[in-house]
Design a protein around this motif. Structure first.
Motif, PDB file in Angstrom:
ATOM      1  N   ALA A 271     -11.786   1.864  -5.807  1.00  0.00           N
ATOM      2  CA  ALA A 271     -11.779   0.716  -4.659  1.00  0.00           C
ATOM      3  C   ALA A 271     -10.638  -0.030  -4.751  1.00  0.00           C
ATOM      4  CB  ALA A 271     -13.123   0.105  -4.852  1.00  0.00           C
ATOM      5  N   ARG A 272      -9.998  -0.054  -6.014  1.00  0.00           N
ATOM      6  CA  ARG A 272      -8.594  -0.714  -5.826  1.00  0.00           C
ATOM      7  C   ARG A 272      -7.639  -0.079  -5.060  1.00  0.00           C
ATOM      8  NH1 ARG A 272      -8.150  -1.909 -12.572  1.00  0.00           N
ATOM      9  NH2 ARG A 272      -9.947  -3.063 -12.678  1.00  0.00           N
ATOM     10  N   GLY A 273      -7.907   1.089  -4.562  1.00  0.00           N
ATOM     11  CA  GLY A 273      -6.890   1.958  -3.851  1.00  0.00           C
ATOM     12  C   GLY A 273      -6.504   1.148  -2.373  1.00  0.00           C
ATOM     13  N   ALA A 274      -7.178  -0.110  -2.145  1.00  0.00           N
ATOM     14  CA  ALA A 274      -6.931  -0.925  -1.101  1.00  0.00           C
ATOM     15  C   ALA A 274      -5.462  -1.644  -1.294  1.00  0.00           C
ATOM     16  CB  ALA A 274      -7.936  -1.999  -0.763  1.00  0.00           C
ATOM     17  N   PHE A 275      -5.352  -1.772  -2.630  1.00  0.00           N
ATOM     18  CA  PHE A 275      -3.965  -2.368  -2.970  1.00  0.00           C
ATOM     19  C   PHE A 275      -2.790  -1.534  -2.603  1.00  0.00           C
ATOM     20  CE2 PHE A 275      -0.636  -2.830  -6.208  1.00  0.00           C
ATOM     21  CZ  PHE A 275      -0.364  -4.323  -6.434  1.00  0.00           C
ATOM     22  N   HIS A 276      -2.975  -0.216  -2.829  1.00  0.00           N
ATOM     23  CA  HIS A 276      -2.055   0.709  -2.175  1.00  0.00           C
ATOM     24  C   HIS A 276      -1.717   0.296  -0.779  1.00  0.00           C
ATOM     25  CE1 HIS A 276      -1.834   2.903  -5.745  1.00  0.00           C
ATOM     26  NE2 HIS A 276      -3.093   3.771  -5.547  1.00  0.00           N
ATOM     27  N   LEU A 277      -2.714   0.325  -0.007  1.00  0.00           N
ATOM     28  CA  LEU A 277      -2.558  -0.109   1.472  1.00  0.00           C
ATOM     29  C   LEU A 277      -1.702  -1.258   1.828  1.00  0.00           C
ATOM     30  CD1 LEU A 277      -6.005   0.867   2.631  1.00  0.00           C
ATOM     31  CD2 LEU A 277      -4.087   2.217   2.629  1.00  0.00           C
TER      32      LEU A 277
ATOM     33  N   SER B 126      -1.880   4.702   9.708  1.00  0.00           N
ATOM     34  CA  SER B 126      -0.983   3.318   9.232  1.00  0.00           C
ATOM     35  C   SER B 126      -1.797   2.698   7.894  1.00  0.00           C
ATOM     36  CB  SER B 126      -0.952   2.341  10.134  1.00  0.00           C
ATOM     37  OG  SER B 126      -1.877   1.796  10.851  1.00  0.00           O
ATOM     38  N   PRO B 127      -1.399   1.853   7.241  1.00  0.00           N
ATOM     39  CA  PRO B 127      -2.197   1.144   6.121  1.00  0.00           C
ATOM     40  C   PRO B 127      -3.515   0.480   6.726  1.00  0.00           C
ATOM     41  CG  PRO B 127      -0.115   1.076   5.516  1.00  0.00           C
ATOM     42  CD  PRO B 127       0.051   1.698   7.107  1.00  0.00           C
ATOM     43  N   LYS B 128      -3.036  -0.284   7.705  1.00  0.00           N
ATOM     44  CA  LYS B 128      -4.329  -1.274   8.392  1.00  0.00           C
ATOM     45  C   LYS B 128      -5.177  -0.255   9.075  1.00  0.00           C
ATOM     46  CE  LYS B 128      -1.734  -5.520   9.081  1.00  0.00           C
ATOM     47  NZ  LYS B 128      -1.243  -6.431   9.799  1.00  0.00           N
ATOM     48  N   GLU B 129      -4.906   0.764   9.470  1.00  0.00           N
ATOM     49  CA  GLU B 129      -5.821   1.826  10.105  1.00  0.00           C
ATOM     50  C   GLU B 129      -6.765   2.294   9.018  1.00  0.00           C
ATOM     51  OE1 GLU B 129      -4.003   3.833  14.220  1.00  0.00           O
ATOM     52  OE2 GLU B 129      -3.250   4.451  12.244  1.00  0.00           O
ATOM     53  N   GLN B 130      -6.257   2.651   7.873  1.00  0.00           N
ATOM     54  CA  GLN B 130      -6.724   3.119   6.832  1.00  0.00           C
ATOM     55  C   GLN B 130      -8.017   2.113   6.235  1.00  0.00           C
ATOM     56  OE1 GLN B 130      -5.224   5.665   3.817  1.00  0.00           O
ATOM     57  NE2 GLN B 130      -3.081   5.588   4.742  1.00  0.00           N
ATOM     58  N   LEU B 131      -7.424   0.904   6.023  1.00  0.00           N
ATOM     59  CA  LEU B 131      -8.147  -0.273   5.926  1.00  0.00           C
ATOM     60  C   LEU B 131      -9.550  -0.138   6.767  1.00  0.00           C
ATOM     61  CD1 LEU B 131      -8.611  -2.631   3.841  1.00  0.00           C
ATOM     62  CD2 LEU B 131      -7.361  -3.938   5.362  1.00  0.00           C
ATOM     63  N   ASP B 132      -9.444  -0.361   7.777  1.00  0.00           N
ATOM     64  CA  ASP B 132     -10.472  -0.427   8.766  1.00  0.00           C
ATOM     65  C   ASP B 132     -11.627   0.753   8.638  1.00  0.00           C
ATOM     66  OD1 ASP B 132      -9.556  -2.518   9.980  1.00  0.00           O
ATOM     67  OD2 ASP B 132      -8.566  -1.575  11.811  1.00  0.00           O
ATOM     68  N   PHE B 133     -10.992   2.201   8.223  1.00  0.00           N
ATOM     69  CA  PHE B 133     -11.791   3.072   8.053  1.00  0.00           C
ATOM     70  C   PHE B 133     -12.656   3.006   6.656  1.00  0.00           C
ATOM     71  CE2 PHE B 133      -8.677   6.108  10.208  1.00  0.00           C
ATOM     72  CZ  PHE B 133      -9.675   6.393  11.178  1.00  0.00           C
ATOM     73  N   PHE B 134     -12.026   2.356   5.462  1.00  0.00           N
ATOM     74  CA  PHE B 134     -12.531   2.116   4.310  1.00  0.00           C
ATOM     75  C   PHE B 134     -13.655   1.096   4.416  1.00  0.00           C
ATOM     76  CE2 PHE B 134      -8.457   4.141   2.482  1.00  0.00           C
ATOM     77  CZ  PHE B 134      -9.076   5.467   2.361  1.00  0.00           C
ATOM     78  N   CYS B 135     -13.308   0.118   5.203  1.00  0.00           N
ATOM     79  CA  CYS B 135     -14.138  -1.066   5.439  1.00  0.00           C
ATOM     80  C   CYS B 135     -15.468  -0.678   6.212  1.00  0.00           C
ATOM     81  CB  CYS B 135     -13.585  -2.188   5.984  1.00  0.00           C
ATOM     82  SG  CYS B 135     -12.192  -3.120   4.629  1.00  0.00           S
ATOM     83  N   SER B 136     -15.381   0.492   6.975  1.00  0.00           N
ATOM     84  CA  SER B 136     -16.374   0.574   7.975  1.00  0.00           C
ATOM     85  C   SER B 136     -17.844   0.839   7.411  1.00  0.00           C
ATOM     86  CB  SER B 136     -15.980   1.872   8.917  1.00  0.00           C
ATOM     87  OG  SER B 136     -15.950   2.950   8.226  1.00  0.00           O
ATOM     88  N   LYS B 137     -18.778   0.872   8.267  1.00  0.00           N
ATOM     89  CA  LYS B 137     -19.976   1.263   7.739  1.00  0.00           C
ATOM     90  C   LYS B 137     -20.267   2.919   7.793  1.00  0.00           C
ATOM     91  CE  LYS B 137     -22.676  -2.766   9.475  1.00  0.00           C
ATOM     92  NZ  LYS B 137     -23.662  -3.093  10.570  1.00  0.00           N
TER      93      LYS B 137
ATOM     94  N   PHE C 280      -5.995  -5.430  -0.447  1.00  0.00           N
ATOM     95  CA  PHE C 280      -4.928  -5.143   0.672  1.00  0.00           C
ATOM     96  C   PHE C 280      -3.800  -6.489   0.525  1.00  0.00           C
ATOM     97  CE2 PHE C 280      -2.809  -5.529   4.491  1.00  0.00           C
ATOM     98  CZ  PHE C 280      -2.752  -4.235   5.122  1.00  0.00           C
ATOM     99  N   ASP C 281      -4.258  -7.563   0.688  1.00  0.00           N
ATOM    100  CA  ASP C 281      -3.417  -8.767   0.640  1.00  0.00           C
ATOM    101  C   ASP C 281      -2.938  -9.022  -0.586  1.00  0.00           C
ATOM    102  OD1 ASP C 281      -4.198  -9.343   3.174  1.00  0.00           O
ATOM    103  OD2 ASP C 281      -6.077 -10.845   2.579  1.00  0.00           O
ATOM    104  N   LEU C 282      -3.418  -8.382  -1.459  1.00  0.00           N
ATOM    105  CA  LEU C 282      -2.761  -8.822  -2.797  1.00  0.00           C
ATOM    106  C   LEU C 282      -1.602  -7.834  -3.090  1.00  0.00           C
ATOM    107  CD1 LEU C 282      -2.571  -9.938  -6.068  1.00  0.00           C
ATOM    108  CD2 LEU C 282      -4.357  -8.214  -6.624  1.00  0.00           C
ATOM    109  N   GLY C 283      -2.003  -6.405  -2.683  1.00  0.00           N
ATOM    110  CA  GLY C 283      -0.681  -5.389  -2.615  1.00  0.00           C
ATOM    111  C   GLY C 283       0.290  -5.960  -1.786  1.00  0.00           C
ATOM    112  N   TYR C 284       0.030  -6.369  -0.730  1.00  0.00           N
ATOM    113  CA  TYR C 284       1.145  -6.696   0.473  1.00  0.00           C
ATOM    114  C   TYR C 284       1.740  -7.735  -0.487  1.00  0.00           C
ATOM    115  CZ  TYR C 284       2.963  -8.807   4.573  1.00  0.00           C
ATOM    116  OH  TYR C 284       4.019  -9.336   5.632  1.00  0.00           O
ATOM    117  N   GLU C 285       1.377  -8.889  -0.647  1.00  0.00           N
ATOM    118  CA  GLU C 285       1.951 -10.047  -1.278  1.00  0.00           C
ATOM    119  C   GLU C 285       2.884  -9.651  -2.643  1.00  0.00           C
ATOM    120  OE1 GLU C 285      -1.259 -12.955  -1.896  1.00  0.00           O
ATOM    121  OE2 GLU C 285      -1.642 -12.951   0.450  1.00  0.00           O
ATOM    122  N   THR C 286       2.283  -9.092  -3.608  1.00  0.00           N
ATOM    123  CA  THR C 286       2.928  -8.230  -4.566  1.00  0.00           C
ATOM    124  C   THR C 286       4.424  -7.820  -3.952  1.00  0.00           C
ATOM    125  OG1 THR C 286       0.701  -8.398  -5.861  1.00  0.00           O
ATOM    126  CG2 THR C 286       2.943  -7.214  -6.791  1.00  0.00           C
ATOM    127  N   THR C 287       4.209  -6.793  -3.229  1.00  0.00           N
ATOM    128  CA  THR C 287       5.275  -5.892  -2.911  1.00  0.00           C
ATOM    129  C   THR C 287       6.511  -6.837  -2.265  1.00  0.00           C
ATOM    130  OG1 THR C 287       3.622  -4.117  -2.864  1.00  0.00           O
ATOM    131  CG2 THR C 287       6.005  -3.835  -1.799  1.00  0.00           C
TER     132      THR C 287
END
Length: 246
Positions: free
Chosen positions: A12-18, A52-63, A232-239
């Motif tokens: 689940a930490r893969g969201a950091f990659h995004l 895109s990363p945000k499109e992937q995030l939407d997929f992974f968050c979806s029901k 996701f936010d943590l990965g973005y801010e860190t980078t």
């Protein structure tokens, strides 16, 4: 600036990659080659397909995404993935790795030979699922003459295939070095496993031109998907912070 990037495993930490990829896109970095293990292979291959990363995030968050993982009633594994679910093709629209827009390498291990096997050609979905098949949660994937399982077990920060591209290597690690552990039998056992894994990837970390991680990742469970947006936010801010310093 042209770069190559290695994406580690970490469920689940893969969201950091995004979040990392989103920041690199905003900063104008051009990724020429991607190497991934486990969830890193899924995120990397999907990004290489143009998702895109945000499109992937939407997929992974979806029901719908949550429906692809099902209980397997202990038939060779605890869980199974519904490989026929259409959302997998939405995440990975390129049928074969050789069809993606960015050169991509998927790291797996072959349980028969006991060796690392890397793929840059072949069935995208099957190979990404193989790279993510962490036993005993998921059963290994039969692919051609191989019996493939989670590549992160033996190479969780797979920089090796990126070296031939002669580009700066960015390594994104979902398992920051932790010093705290519970002084119990299970806590000590977990600590020993983590240290053994750390020794396996430390050389690769040292060879990265830019190493990206964050100690706060330790606060997130590998198998809880309720904090994907936070990671996701943590990965973005860190980078954004690290690349601003450079």
């Amino acid at each position: 600036m042209k770069i190559s990037i290695a994406l580690s495993g970490g469920a689940a930490r893969g969201a950091f990659h995004l979040g990392v990829l989103e920041a690199l896109d905003e900063k104008g970095f051009q990724i020429e080659a991607i190497s991934g293990s486990s969830i890193g292979s899924i995120v990397g291959a999907s990004y290489a397909c143009g998702i895109s990363p945000k499109e992937q995030l939407d997929f992974f968050c979806s029901k719908e995404f949550k429906k692809i993982i099902k209980f397997n009633y202990f038939k060779h594994s605890l869980l199974k993935i519904d490989e026929k679910n259409s959302i997998l093709k939405e995440i990975m629209p390129a049928k074969n790795l050789e069809d993606v827009k960015i050169k991509t390498y998927i790291t797996t291990i072959d349980l028969v030979s006991g060796k690392i096997v890397r793929f840059d050609k072949g069935d995208s979905i099957a190979l990404c699922l193989a790279s993510s098949a962490l036993m005993p949660l998921f059963k290994p994937i039969e692919y051609k003459n191989y019996k493939l399982a989670d590549g992160g077990i033996m190479d969780n920060l797979p920089i090796e295939p990126l070296k031939k591209h002669n580009l700066p290597i960015f390594g994104v690690d979902l398992h920051p070095n932790e010093s705290n552990y519970k002084d119990t039998m299970s806590g000590i056992l977990k600590r020993m496993i983590v240290l053994a894994w750390r020794a396996n990837v430390q050389k690769n970390i040292n060879e990265c031109d830019l190493y990206i991680t964050n100690q706060k990742l330790s606060n997130y469970s590998l198998f809880k998907f309720k904090y994907l947006e936070d990671m996701f936010d943590l990965g973005y801010e860190t980078t954004m912070l690290i690349t601003s310093k450079d």
